[in-house]
Scaffold this motif. Structure first.
Motif, PDB file in Angstrom:
ATOM      1  N   VAL A  49      -7.155  -1.316  -0.965  1.00 50.04           N
ATOM      2  CA  VAL A  49      -7.280   0.137  -0.916  1.00 50.04           C
ATOM      3  C   VAL A  49      -7.385   0.573  -2.371  1.00 50.04           C
ATOM      4  N   ARG A  50      -8.591   0.968  -2.762  1.00 49.82           N
ATOM      5  CA  ARG A  50      -8.856   1.223  -4.187  1.00 49.82           C
ATOM      6  C   ARG A  50      -9.836   2.377  -4.349  1.00 49.82           C
ATOM      7  N   GLY A  51      -9.496   3.309  -5.225  1.00 53.20           N
ATOM      8  CA  GLY A  51     -10.390   4.423  -5.544  1.00 53.20           C
ATOM      9  C   GLY A  51     -10.228   5.590  -4.596  1.00 53.20           C
ATOM     10  N   ASP A  60     -17.891  20.633  -3.906  1.00 57.50           N
ATOM     11  CA  ASP A  60     -17.201  21.249  -5.033  1.00 57.50           C
ATOM     12  C   ASP A  60     -15.826  20.624  -5.234  1.00 57.50           C
ATOM     13  N   PRO A  61     -15.627  19.797  -6.282  1.00 57.36           N
ATOM     14  CA  PRO A  61     -14.328  19.142  -6.496  1.00 57.36           C
ATOM     15  C   PRO A  61     -13.195  20.117  -6.810  1.00 57.36           C
ATOM     16  N   SER A  62     -13.529  21.364  -7.126  1.00 52.21           N
ATOM     17  CA  SER A  62     -12.475  22.348  -7.391  1.00 52.21           C
ATOM     18  C   SER A  62     -11.979  23.018  -6.113  1.00 52.21           C
ATOM     19  N   MET A  63     -12.671  22.749  -5.005  1.00 50.17           N
ATOM     20  CA  MET A  63     -12.291  23.325  -3.713  1.00 50.17           C
ATOM     21  C   MET A  63     -12.355  22.230  -2.651  1.00 50.17           C
ATOM     22  N   VAL A  64     -11.339  21.367  -2.657  1.00 51.46           N
ATOM     23  CA  VAL A  64     -11.325  20.193  -1.781  1.00 51.46           C
ATOM     24  C   VAL A  64     -10.318  20.394  -0.652  1.00 51.46           C
ATOM     25  N   ASP A  65     -10.690  19.977   0.548  1.00 51.54           N
ATOM     26  CA  ASP A  65      -9.787  20.042   1.700  1.00 51.54           C
ATOM     27  C   ASP A  65      -9.060  18.723   1.927  1.00 51.54           C
ATOM     28  N   VAL A  66      -9.792  17.624   1.754  1.00 50.89           N
ATOM     29  CA  VAL A  66      -9.225  16.295   2.029  1.00 50.89           C
ATOM     30  C   VAL A  66      -9.638  15.333   0.918  1.00 50.89           C
ATOM     31  N   LEU A  67      -8.684  14.511   0.511  1.00 53.37           N
ATOM     32  CA  LEU A  67      -8.956  13.465  -0.473  1.00 53.37           C
ATOM     33  C   LEU A  67      -8.690  12.124   0.196  1.00 53.37           C
ATOM     34  N   TYR A  68      -9.625  11.188   0.019  1.00 58.90           N
ATOM     35  CA  TYR A  68      -9.559   9.900   0.702  1.00 58.90           C
ATOM     36  C   TYR A  68      -9.386   8.747  -0.283  1.00 58.90           C
ATOM     37  N   ALA A  69      -8.745   7.701   0.196  1.00 59.83           N
ATOM     38  CA  ALA A  69      -8.748   6.421  -0.521  1.00 59.83           C
ATOM     39  C   ALA A  69      -9.766   5.515   0.152  1.00 59.83           C
ATOM     40  N   LYS A  70     -10.479   4.723  -0.640  1.00 58.42           N
ATOM     41  CA  LYS A  70     -11.510   3.845  -0.085  1.00 58.42           C
ATOM     42  C   LYS A  70     -10.930   2.486   0.293  1.00 58.42           C
ATOM     43  N   VAL A  71     -11.498   1.887   1.330  1.00 60.05           N
ATOM     44  CA  VAL A  71     -11.041   0.581   1.824  1.00 60.05           C
ATOM     45  C   VAL A  71     -12.196  -0.396   1.718  1.00 60.05           C
ATOM     46  N   ILE A  72     -11.953  -1.553   1.096  1.00 60.80           N
ATOM     47  CA  ILE A  72     -12.976  -2.583   0.947  1.00 60.80           C
ATOM     48  C   ILE A  72     -12.386  -3.943   1.283  1.00 60.80           C
ATOM     49  N   THR A  73     -13.227  -4.865   1.739  1.00 63.50           N
ATOM     50  CA  THR A  73     -12.776  -6.238   1.971  1.00 63.50           C
ATOM     51  C   THR A  73     -12.824  -6.991   0.646  1.00 63.50           C
ATOM     52  N   GLN A  74     -11.843  -7.848   0.423  1.00 62.13           N
ATOM     53  CA  GLN A  74     -11.773  -8.564  -0.851  1.00 62.13           C
ATOM     54  C   GLN A  74     -12.950  -9.504  -1.051  1.00 62.13           C
ATOM     55  N   ASP A  75     -13.550  -9.988   0.049  1.00 61.87           N
ATOM     56  CA  ASP A  75     -14.708 -10.880  -0.105  1.00 61.87           C
ATOM     57  C   ASP A  75     -16.019 -10.093  -0.151  1.00 61.87           C
ATOM     58  N   THR A  76     -15.912  -8.757  -0.213  1.00 60.76           N
ATOM     59  CA  THR A  76     -17.046  -7.826  -0.301  1.00 60.76           C
ATOM     60  C   THR A  76     -17.989  -7.910   0.909  1.00 60.76           C
ATOM     61  N   VAL A  93       0.842  -1.202   0.000  1.00 61.94           N
ATOM     62  CA  VAL A  93       0.000   0.000   0.000  1.00 61.94           C
ATOM     63  C   VAL A  93       0.873   1.247   0.000  1.00 61.94           C
ATOM     64  N   GLN A  94       1.980   1.212   0.747  1.00 61.02           N
ATOM     65  CA  GLN A  94       2.893   2.361   0.743  1.00 61.02           C
ATOM     66  C   GLN A  94       3.478   2.589  -0.647  1.00 61.02           C
ATOM     67  N   GLU A  95       3.860   1.496  -1.309  1.00 58.43           N
ATOM     68  CA  GLU A  95       4.415   1.625  -2.664  1.00 58.43           C
ATOM     69  C   GLU A  95       3.371   2.197  -3.617  1.00 58.43           C
ATOM     70  N   GLY A  96       2.127   1.704  -3.513  1.00 54.41           N
ATOM     71  CA  GLY A  96       1.058   2.228  -4.365  1.00 54.41           C
ATOM     72  C   GLY A  96       0.788   3.697  -4.090  1.00 54.41           C
ATOM     73  N   PHE A  97       0.850   4.078  -2.824  1.00 50.39           N
ATOM     74  CA  PHE A  97       0.648   5.479  -2.471  1.00 50.39           C
ATOM     75  C   PHE A  97       1.760   6.360  -3.046  1.00 50.39           C
ATOM     76  N   GLN A  98       3.003   5.871  -2.973  1.00 49.70           N
ATOM     77  CA  GLN A  98       4.127   6.646  -3.517  1.00 49.70           C
ATOM     78  C   GLN A  98       3.970   6.850  -5.017  1.00 49.70           C
ATOM     79  N   ARG A  99       3.506   5.806  -5.729  1.00 50.33           N
ATOM     80  CA  ARG A  99       3.270   5.939  -7.178  1.00 50.33           C
ATOM     81  C   ARG A  99       2.161   6.946  -7.438  1.00 50.33           C
ATOM     82  N   PHE A 100       1.107   6.867  -6.639  1.00 49.31           N
ATOM     83  CA  PHE A 100      -0.004   7.814  -6.763  1.00 49.31           C
ATOM     84  C   PHE A 100       0.500   9.246  -6.586  1.00 49.31           C
ATOM     85  N   LYS A 101       1.296   9.472  -5.563  1.00 50.64           N
ATOM     86  CA  LYS A 101       1.825  10.804  -5.286  1.00 50.64           C
ATOM     87  C   LYS A 101       2.667  11.313  -6.452  1.00 50.64           C
ATOM     88  N   GLU A 102       3.569  10.462  -6.961  1.00 49.80           N
ATOM     89  CA  GLU A 102       4.441  10.863  -8.062  1.00 49.80           C
ATOM     90  C   GLU A 102       3.640  11.186  -9.315  1.00 49.80           C
TER      91      GLU A 102
END
Length: 354
Positions: free
Chosen positions: A222-224, A231-247, A148-157
């Motif tokens: 951790v996806r999406g 207003d998406p042009s004035m955002v304070d916080v952006l979140y990643a969603k967490v889901i269980t693989q078995d839904t 997840v850390q590696e995926g986050f670093q790629r997202f940031k870059e």
């Protein structure tokens, strides 16, 4: 409407109606520069005196209350005004330890009912001001797993490469990858005794946690990404969603049951009907303080300190971004503004799923 529908306060299993308190503020406040006017609780004349532990002594009656030293000043008041008013109205004597010395507030009086009334007023006053204390700990699911850390670093870059032209998008607003987590709820634990009490309660929760998880780690993704304002042009916080693989909703069940348990014990204040399962990845508060946690409620920084960013391009390009998968096997009682050897928050206690 606050008068017609007063807030309810749970104190040791007893429910009281809170009457709004008028607070007075003074310049150069010191430890006793706090006062109130008017009643602090809706008193019930017929309330049984055995609702609290009152001892009979040779001189009358006595009750000792455990109170964190940081809250003494609210019982003392400016130049002792609050204590004097309480003593006068209840015909009791209130003894308070020196500031900074952990101990008990002792209330004595000739009548048991008077001591009970004073105890109720002190407890409600304490609970009212406790809610204004910044939170010190929080229950968390650590999501700083390597993948997840590696995926986050790629997202940031990639965000900085493709979306940095957006207003307010820069490196300073990204989460520390070592501290990626899901917050379950926040707590204001004001001394070591309260920390120990929270740890003990967390241990008691292990039974239902293992029942829900069947004694096994939960496989998560951790996806999406999403935002929570209009207003998406004035955002304070952006979140990643967490889901269980078995839904399944097992993660949600664990989180909600934990909050229910800590609410019932009076260690947490209710903020939502259900825990929001998300991980902060970008937060404008990080600009001024990289260590601040994204959390509302007690201790939240003033909204005027925020500088929103334009998330439209980020949402368009990364709405379904996959940060990574991991197995979750524990819940932590994390200490705010701290770091352990891994870079995650120091843990005051934890329980495992398996």
């Amino acid at each position: 409407m606050d008068i017609l529908r007063p807030a309810l306060i749970n104190i040791s299993g007893r429910i009281y109606r809170e009457i709004p308190v008028k607070e007075e503020h003074y310049e150069d406040e010191e430890e006793e520069d706090f006062s109130y006017s008017g009643p602090v609780a809706d008193q019930c004349i017929d309330e049984p005196c055995d609702a609290v532990n009152i001892e009979q002594t040779e001189k009358g009656f006595r009750c000792a209350i455990d109170v964190p030293s940081v809250l003494y000043k609210y019982i003392i008041g400016k130049k002792g005004e609050t204590r004097k008013r309480l003593e006068s109205e209840t015909k009791t004597s209130i003894s308070i330890p020196k500031q900074g010395v952990e101990g008990q507030i002792v209330i004595t009086g000739p009548q048991k009912s008077a001591v009970a009334s004073a105890v109720t007023r002190v407890e409600v006053l304490i609970e009212s001001f406790r809610r204004k204390q910044p939170f010190t700990h929080f229950l968390s699911f650590a999501l700083n797993h390597p993948q997840v850390q590696e995926g986050f670093q790629r997202f940031k870059e990639e965000v900085l490469e493709h979306c940095s032209q957006g207003l307010g998008v820069d490196e300073s607003i990204f989460q520390n990858p070592a501290k990626l987590h899901l917050t379950i709820g926040t707590l204001a634990l004001l001394n070591e005794q309260e920390v120990m009490r929270a740890c003990e309660l967390l241990q008691q929760c292990q039974g239902f946690i293992r029942e829900i998880t069947e004694g096994k780690p939960l496989a998560l993704e951790v996806r999406g990404i999403e935002y929570m304002n209009d207003d998406p042009s004035m955002v304070d916080v952006l979140y990643a969603k967490v889901i269980t693989q078995d839904t399944s909703d097992r993660l949600q069940q664990v989180a909600d049951r934990l909050v229910e348990s800590f609410l019932a014990a009076g260690l947490m204040v209710k903020e939502w009907d259900r825990v929001k399962l998300h991980v902060t990845v970008m937060n404008t508060l990080f600009r001024k303080d990289p260590s601040v946690e994204d959390k509302g409620g007690p201790g939240r920084q003033n909204m005027k300190d925020r500088e929103a960013f334009d998330a439209r391009n980020i949402l368009e390009m990364f709405r379904e971004y996959f940060f990574g998968a991991c197995e979750l096997d524990s819940v932590q009682l994390s200490q705010r503004f701290s770091s352990d050897h891994s870079g995650y928050y120091c843990s005051a206690g934890h329980v495992t799923f398996s």
